[in-house]
Design a protein around this motif. Sequence first.
Motif, short mmCIF file in Angstrom:
data_model
loop_
_atom_site.label_atom_id
_atom_site.label_comp_id
_atom_site.label_asym_id
_atom_site.label_seq_id
_atom_site.Cartn_x
_atom_site.Cartn_y
_atom_site.Cartn_z
N VAL A 43 -4.57 -9.46 4.55
CA VAL A 43 -4.08 -8.26 5.48
C VAL A 43 -3.06 -7.16 4.54
CG1 VAL A 43 -3.92 -9.69 7.34
CG2 VAL A 43 -1.73 -9.67 5.86
N GLY A 44 -3.08 -6.00 4.93
CA GLY A 44 -2.39 -4.95 4.14
C GLY A 44 -2.18 -3.75 4.86
N GLU A 45 -1.57 -2.79 4.28
CA GLU A 45 -1.52 -1.47 4.97
C GLU A 45 -1.83 -0.19 3.99
OE1 GLU A 45 2.70 0.29 6.68
OE2 GLU A 45 2.22 0.94 4.57
N THR A 57 -4.21 7.30 -6.31
CA THR A 57 -4.03 6.36 -5.50
C THR A 57 -3.22 5.02 -6.25
OG1 THR A 57 -6.04 6.73 -4.16
CG2 THR A 57 -5.14 4.41 -3.93
N LEU A 58 -2.37 4.32 -5.63
CA LEU A 58 -1.82 3.05 -6.07
C LEU A 58 -2.33 2.06 -5.21
CD1 LEU A 58 2.02 4.41 -6.30
CD2 LEU A 58 0.20 5.01 -7.88
N VAL A 59 -2.79 1.00 -6.16
CA VAL A 59 -3.12 -0.30 -5.72
C VAL A 59 -2.09 -1.26 -6.10
CG1 VAL A 59 -5.08 -2.05 -5.54
CG2 VAL A 59 -5.83 0.46 -5.55
N TYR A 76 7.77 -1.73 -3.58
CA TYR A 76 6.59 -1.21 -2.99
C TYR A 76 6.63 -0.87 -1.49
CZ TYR A 76 4.10 -3.62 -6.81
OH TYR A 76 3.48 -3.97 -7.85
N ARG A 77 7.44 -1.24 -0.94
CA ARG A 77 8.02 -0.75 0.64
C ARG A 77 8.23 0.73 0.25
NH1 ARG A 77 12.08 -3.09 4.33
NH2 ARG A 77 10.84 -3.00 6.06
N LYS A 78 9.12 0.92 -0.87
CA LYS A 78 9.89 2.20 -1.06
C LYS A 78 8.80 3.20 -1.65
CE LYS A 78 14.31 0.04 -1.29
NZ LYS A 78 15.30 -0.81 -1.96
N ALA A 79 7.85 2.60 -2.30
CA ALA A 79 6.97 3.55 -2.64
C ALA A 79 5.67 3.90 -1.68
CB ALA A 79 5.80 2.89 -3.87
N ALA A 80 5.44 2.99 -0.66
CA ALA A 80 4.79 3.46 0.36
C ALA A 80 5.40 4.23 1.45
CB ALA A 80 4.40 2.22 1.23
N TRP A 81 6.86 4.15 1.31
CA TRP A 81 7.56 4.97 2.33
C TRP A 81 7.79 6.31 1.78
CZ3 TRP A 81 12.22 1.36 3.62
CH2 TRP A 81 11.90 -0.01 4.45
N ARG A 82 7.96 6.79 0.70
CA ARG A 82 8.50 7.76 -0.04
C ARG A 82 6.93 8.75 -0.72
NH1 ARG A 82 13.70 6.05 -3.23
NH2 ARG A 82 14.58 4.49 -1.58
N LEU A 83 6.27 7.92 -1.41
CA LEU A 83 5.19 8.60 -2.23
C LEU A 83 4.16 9.45 -1.61
CD1 LEU A 83 5.30 6.39 -5.39
CD2 LEU A 83 6.69 8.33 -4.89
N PRO A 84 3.74 8.85 -0.45
CA PRO A 84 2.90 9.90 0.02
C PRO A 84 3.25 11.29 0.82
CG PRO A 84 2.63 7.82 1.26
CD PRO A 84 3.78 7.55 0.34
N ALA A 90 -1.60 8.00 -2.07
CA ALA A 90 -2.09 7.03 -1.27
C ALA A 90 -1.51 5.71 -1.94
CB ALA A 90 -3.71 6.74 -1.11
N VAL A 91 -1.00 4.87 -0.81
CA VAL A 91 -0.40 3.61 -1.50
C VAL A 91 -0.71 2.42 -0.71
CG1 VAL A 91 1.93 2.10 -1.58
CG2 VAL A 91 1.81 4.63 -2.09
N LEU A 92 -1.58 1.62 -1.30
CA LEU A 92 -2.27 0.34 -0.80
C LEU A 92 -1.43 -0.81 -1.04
CD1 LEU A 92 -4.49 -1.14 0.66
CD2 LEU A 92 -5.57 -1.28 -1.22
#
Length: 283
Positions: A43-45, A57-59, A76-84, A90-92
């Motif tokens: 599972v992922g987001e 893209t960041l994997v 990683y939460r903060k990367a997904a919250w900010r970098l898009p 894209a942050v996977l």
Amino acid sequence: MSTAPEPTGADVPAGPTPIRSLTVLPARREDVELHTADGLTLVGELALPADRDPVATLVTLHPLPTHGGYMDSHVYRKAAWRLPALADLAVLRFNTRGTSSPRGTSEGSFDGGEAERYDVAAAIELAEFHDLPHPWLVGWSFGTELALKHGTDPAVEGAILLSPPLHRATDEDLDRWDAFGKPLVVLVPELDDYLRPDEARRRFARVRDAEVIGVDGAKHLWVGESSVRRVLDEIVGHVRPGFPLPLPTEWSGDATAAVTADRDTADSDQASYDASRSDGIDD
């Protein structure tokens, strides 16, 4: 549906919104499933820029799951919250086999970094399936071992390693990456408990395309907003050369679209890490 916070419409500031540890900037976020070659569902987001295509893209590969690492580990939460929103990335994020988070639990069980080769491959395949451009692996602690051992896929542009312990990854793995010929960026905290900058430079010298960056004052978990900002700036600077840095500390877009999460995982990350340092079990 994504587990990211939803806008509430309350207490919307009149001017630019300061970006703090709990700030969640606008993005298209969707829950995803990754399917491994050995038959597991992970599972992922996937977080994408809100109104345009990503440019890279960041994997992400998370820290050790037996000691609290998971897709929600705080950097990683903060990367997904900010970098898009801030850098059009894209942050996977995803849970490796047997790992749980509020998103759910990935099938299978922890295998010490060996069967996780299928997890890394599944993440790269998902990025390809979604036509995500210029994928970079971003490994943190145990995730750096996965990147070094299993990340030499032709689709990968390079890798960024955060706090590499070099426990499971061997000189043979480093030599394989050297032969791979893709960039390897290594961020090493000055005060890391496992591998510090001088030793990291010695160990990674066998990888000709490795750049080892010592970070003064930082620790293994990069706790604290200054450490998080340094990590995110380094990631963006290498994935998007020439992009204006440092990243903004305020959001000047639609204030109603920026929301506040209910908690930061940095404290729980730290508690799990502290426990792992005193349990007598090799990390």
